[in-house]
Design an enzyme around this catalytic site. Structure first.
Site, short mmCIF file in Angstrom:
data_model
loop_
_atom_site.label_atom_id
_atom_site.label_comp_id
_atom_site.label_asym_id
_atom_site.label_seq_id
_atom_site.Cartn_x
_atom_site.Cartn_y
_atom_site.Cartn_z
N ALA A 149 67.62 72.66 44.52
CA ALA A 149 66.55 72.22 43.62
C ALA A 149 66.41 70.71 43.64
CB ALA A 149 66.84 72.69 42.22
N LYS B 194 79.63 78.63 75.86
CA LYS B 194 78.33 78.77 76.52
C LYS B 194 77.41 79.47 75.52
CE LYS B 194 76.11 80.23 80.77
NZ LYS B 194 74.96 80.91 80.20
N ARG C 154 63.18 75.18 79.37
CA ARG C 154 63.67 74.93 80.72
C ARG C 154 62.65 75.34 81.78
NH1 ARG C 154 66.44 77.99 84.46
NH2 ARG C 154 67.76 76.76 85.84
N LYS D 10 83.25 71.60 82.68
CA LYS D 10 82.59 70.49 83.37
C LYS D 10 83.63 69.43 83.70
CE LYS D 10 78.66 71.34 80.42
NZ LYS D 10 77.93 70.97 79.21
N LYS E 274 81.94 83.70 82.40
CA LYS E 274 81.28 84.63 81.49
C LYS E 274 82.25 85.64 80.87
CE LYS E 274 76.89 84.69 81.70
NZ LYS E 274 75.98 85.00 82.70
N CYS F 243 74.25 114.96 51.84
CA CYS F 243 74.63 116.35 51.61
C CYS F 243 74.91 116.49 50.11
CB CYS F 243 75.90 116.63 52.41
SG CYS F 243 76.86 118.00 51.78
S1 IVH Z 1 75.57 72.67 80.96
C1 IVH Z 1 73.94 71.07 84.82
N1 IVH Z 1 76.67 73.61 78.79
O1 IVH Z 1 73.59 78.00 80.42
C2 IVH Z 1 74.29 72.19 83.97
N2 IVH Z 1 74.87 74.81 79.75
O2 IVH Z 1 73.49 79.19 83.16
C3 IVH Z 1 73.66 72.09 82.66
N3 IVH Z 1 74.24 76.80 78.50
O3 IVH Z 1 70.37 77.22 81.11
C4 IVH Z 1 74.09 73.13 81.76
N4 IVH Z 1 75.72 76.57 76.90
O4 IVH Z 1 71.06 76.47 78.84
C5 IVH Z 1 75.74 73.78 79.74
N5 IVH Z 1 77.73 74.30 76.86
C6 IVH Z 1 76.78 74.47 77.79
C7 IVH Z 1 75.90 75.55 77.76
C8 IVH Z 1 74.95 75.69 78.76
C9 IVH Z 1 74.72 77.31 77.36
C10 IVH Z 1 73.12 77.41 79.26
C11 IVH Z 1 72.13 76.42 79.71
C12 IVH Z 1 71.69 76.86 81.08
C13 IVH Z 1 72.53 78.04 81.34
C14 IVH Z 1 73.04 77.96 82.75
#
Ligand code: IVH
Length: 680
Positions: free
Chosen positions: A36, A117, A138, A294, A318, A430
């Site tokens: 509020a 992810k 994208r 990464k 995955k 029932c």
């Molecule tokens: S890095 C150069 N980090 O996964 C790579 N992608 O399969 C840039 N995604 O379309 C992606 N979580 O949208 C990255 N923590 C994450 C992510 C991520 C989801 C998605 C992303 C991309 C897809 C690739």
């Protein structure tokens, strides 16, 4: 119209306050003001801007939704292409990835930035001189759709950076738009209430909500943006040389980044992270479909480069999919403890999330209608964690001409009693009550379950036999079971029979909360049972309580109160309770442990106002403690306020408290005060 200087300042201050609250609410998930109060500030700003339209700037929080629906989305060419990720499903692929990276860089023990992810929709946000200018999906990685107006409605996306972006004139933030699980549930509940089609999963809901030509629709759905990287960073030196630092930098610009991100080393570190996230996956507030690894060093990322639209420095590992498509062979009807008939899909066996699924719930008649499920269809089955697998949608394109409708039976498939659906209820039930063997079995299984009387060894096979042979009719009959009887049953070894007898004996020593829960009163779950036990302290008081009395118990409303009254007004139930006690079931009879309110001392009858986020207690906890000690918590500071409790990022209430000379306490001093007052 010339705008007076103080009006500029007032608008600026309001914007900053609103943005701070938005940040606490949407990004940090720790609101520091009441809704509020927030609405009031927002209204003030809107009125000010209405009066002086020159005050309106594109980054004003009032400008998140605006403009007419679009005819179509225009195309945006990404300044830096949006690459995809190579996928891995097995540990061996992760090991090869790490090996390739080591070979490419000619070093070992690589440091990786690792994160969940997100299972949503990738978008790119372009900021020029600290202002959000475009946001795009994208698309094919090179060109996407311009969804700027929709993205602006997402409160976790900053419209601008607090003090521009020191140096950088151009910054492209990459990330994922998701719908949090809780927001998804809310949206689907809303769809159900309106008789509209539900969304299959949070990702579909997020995609459907973002790709709307009318931004007002997007604004009405709660979406969340998580940043996971940067595309172009131009106009200044990149302020970091590691991906992990870049994430911290984005967090400092008020982007939401995964709390679960980490830095690990080598393939072993990657695998450990995969398992760690795998175990908490269900508890995360958003859906994920894996984890992303990464190389942390940005210069090393550059050196590794990319192949065929996927970077060599990153990998998506995955998790097994939680959804699969399979054929619906038939629909069985199961009868539950309360007599509800549940249609259950019999499926062509299919692997979902690493487990073979052959049955999935269809919930009730309305759900079947809403999803338009027919026998013979191909359906999407979803299985998440401990949740019972469910049919979420039909693949319409694959409906065979032989598909047929399901009709809810009008008689119980187990006892043959009439099955009825009461107005306002989703379930068909029932009417056989405890004469229906199915209901009896379920009621008994509930009675013996771990959180109720906790009788180990009395599983469904045994209960089935006991009910089918009419040995056990009510829970009280369980206490008549002995070795001779049990060992005469099918597949009952002497040893197991002995264990069951011992478990039955042991269960006699129980607690009031367990006993209440075990009774299986409709709408009385474990938590309510505990509250009831805590409040009444003994069973007699509960059995004789009227609605008014029952509603004194926290969280008990008219429906639950009525269920309790109905239950105890049944002679049959009273008799069973009597028999149970006669066989020796007992608990510690306590005096009423009713929460007492008057304690006196320095907190009693004092008025408190909270502002800012406290380090360890939530607002609800603080409020409860103050109230237990006899104090009162109000929303705004006035001369009548005795204390203001201030945490991090306090709002205007703090200023007001200083202005009025009111005592300001931090959390530690509040706790001290409560303790001094003798609060619990
Ligand atoms: S890095 C150069 N980090 O996964 C790579 N992608 O399969 C840039 N995604 O379309 C992606 N979580 O949208 C990255 N923590 C994450 C992510 C991520 C989801 C998605 C992303 C991309 C897809 C690739």
């Amino acid at each position: 119209m010339e705008i007076p200087e103080n009006i500029w300042q007032q608008a600026q201050k309001l914007r900053e306050t609103i943005e701070r609250h938005n940040y606490y609410y949407y990004v940090l998930d720790e609101p520091i003001v009441l809704d509020a109060e927030f609405d009031q500030l927002f209204l003030e700003l809107q009125q000010l801007e209405q009066h002086y339209p020159e005050l309106i700037t594109p980054e004003s929080p009032t400008q998140r939704v605006g403009g007419a629906p679009l005819k179509e989305f225009s195309q945006v060419v990404h300044r830096t292409p949006m690459l995809s990720l190579s996928n891995a499903f097995e540990g061996a692929e992760v090991v090869s990835f790490d090996r390739r990276v080591c070979q490419g860089l000619e070093v070992g023990g690589i440091e990786y930035a690792v994160e969940p992810k997100f299972d949503g929709l990738a978008v790119s946000l372009c900021y020029e001189n600290g202002l959000l200018v475009t946001g795009a999906t994208r698309g094919d990685g090179f060109t996407g759709e311009d969804v700027t107006l929709n993205l602006r409605t997402i409160k976790s996306i900053p419209l601008h950076f607090p003090d521009g972006l020191k140096g950088a004139t151009s910054l492209e933030v990459r990330g994922e738009v998701v719908m949090l699980k809780a927001d998804f549930e809310r949206l689907n509940q809303c769809q159900r209430d309106r008789g509209e089609k539900e969304f299959m999963n949070p990702r579909n809901a997020a995609a459907g909500s973002l790709r709307q030509l009318d931004p007002a629709i997007t604004a009405s759905r709660r979406l969340t943006f998580f940043a996971y990287g940067v595309g172009t960073y131009a106009g200044s030196d990149v302020p970091c040389n590691k991906h992990s630092q870049m994430m911290d930098h984005l967090a400092s610009l008020h982007f939401m980044v995964a709390k679960e991100r980490r830095v690990v080393s080598g393939a072993a570190g990657l695998m450990a992270y995969y398992h760690e996230i795998g175990t908490i996956r269900e508890r995360l507030p958003y859906d994920i479909d894996g984890v992303v690894y990464k190389v942390n060093d940005l210069a090393e990322q550059e050196r590794l480069g990319s192949v065929s639209r996927a970077p060599r420095f990153a990998l998506a590992h995955k998790f097994p999919a939680q959804e699969a498509v399979t054929e619906l062979l038939g629909i069985n009807v199961q009868v539950g403890r309360t007599g509800a008939l549940t249609p259950v899909a019999r499926l062509e066996p299919v692997l979902v999330g690493g487990v073979t699924v052959t049955n999935a719930t269809l919930h009730n008649e309305d759900e079947i209608g809403r999803k338009d499920v027919m026998i013979g269809d191909h359906v999407v089955v979803r299985r998440a964690g401990d949740v019972i697998p469910e049919v979420v949608a039909v693949v319409m394109q694959r409906r065979p001409s032989t598909a047929r409708n399901f009709i809810m039976p009008d008689h119980c498939p187990v006892c043959g009693a009439r099955a009825v659906r009461l107005p306002g209820e989703a379930a068909t039930r029932c009417t056989g009550g405890l004469f229906c063997p199915a209901q009896r079995k379920q009621a008994l299984l509930h009675f013996v379950s771990r959180r109720a009387m906790d009788i180990e060894g009395l599983g469904d096979k045994l209960v089935e036999q006991l009910v089918d042979h009419a040995i056990v009719k009510t829970p009280a009959d369980i206490y008549k079971l002995d070795m001779t009887l049990l060992s005469s049953l099918d597949r009952m070894a002497k040893k197991s029979a002995d264990n069951v007898v011992k478990a039955i004996e042991k269960s006699k020593d129980t607690t009031l909360a367990r006993f209440i829960y075990a009774l299986g009163i409709r709408n009385v779950g474990e938590t309510t049972a505990k509250e009831l036990a805590y409040y009444f302290g003994n069973l007699e008081q509960l059995m004789t309580a009227d609605e008014e009395h029952l509603r004194q118990v926290p969280d008990i409303g008219p429906v639950v109160a009525q269920s309790i009254i109905n239950f105890f007004s049944e002679m049959h139930n009273r008799e069973v309770i009597e028999k149970l006690r006669a066989t020796g079931v007992h608990w510690q009879e306590g005096v009423s442990t009713k929460r007492t309110k008057t304690i006196g001392g320095r907190v009693s009858d004092k008025t408190f106002v909270l502002t800012g986020a406290l380090p360890s207690l939530s607002r609800e906890e603080i409020k409860e403690r103050i109230e237990l000690a006899g104090g009162k918590v109000t929303g705004s500071v006035s001369k009548k306020t005795d204390y203001v409790i201030a945490g991090d990022g306090p709002g205007s209430k703090y200023d007001k408290a200083i202005e009025l000379g009111i005592t300001i306490l931090d959390e530690a001093r509040l706790l001290q005060l409560l303790q001094d007052s003798g609060a619990p």
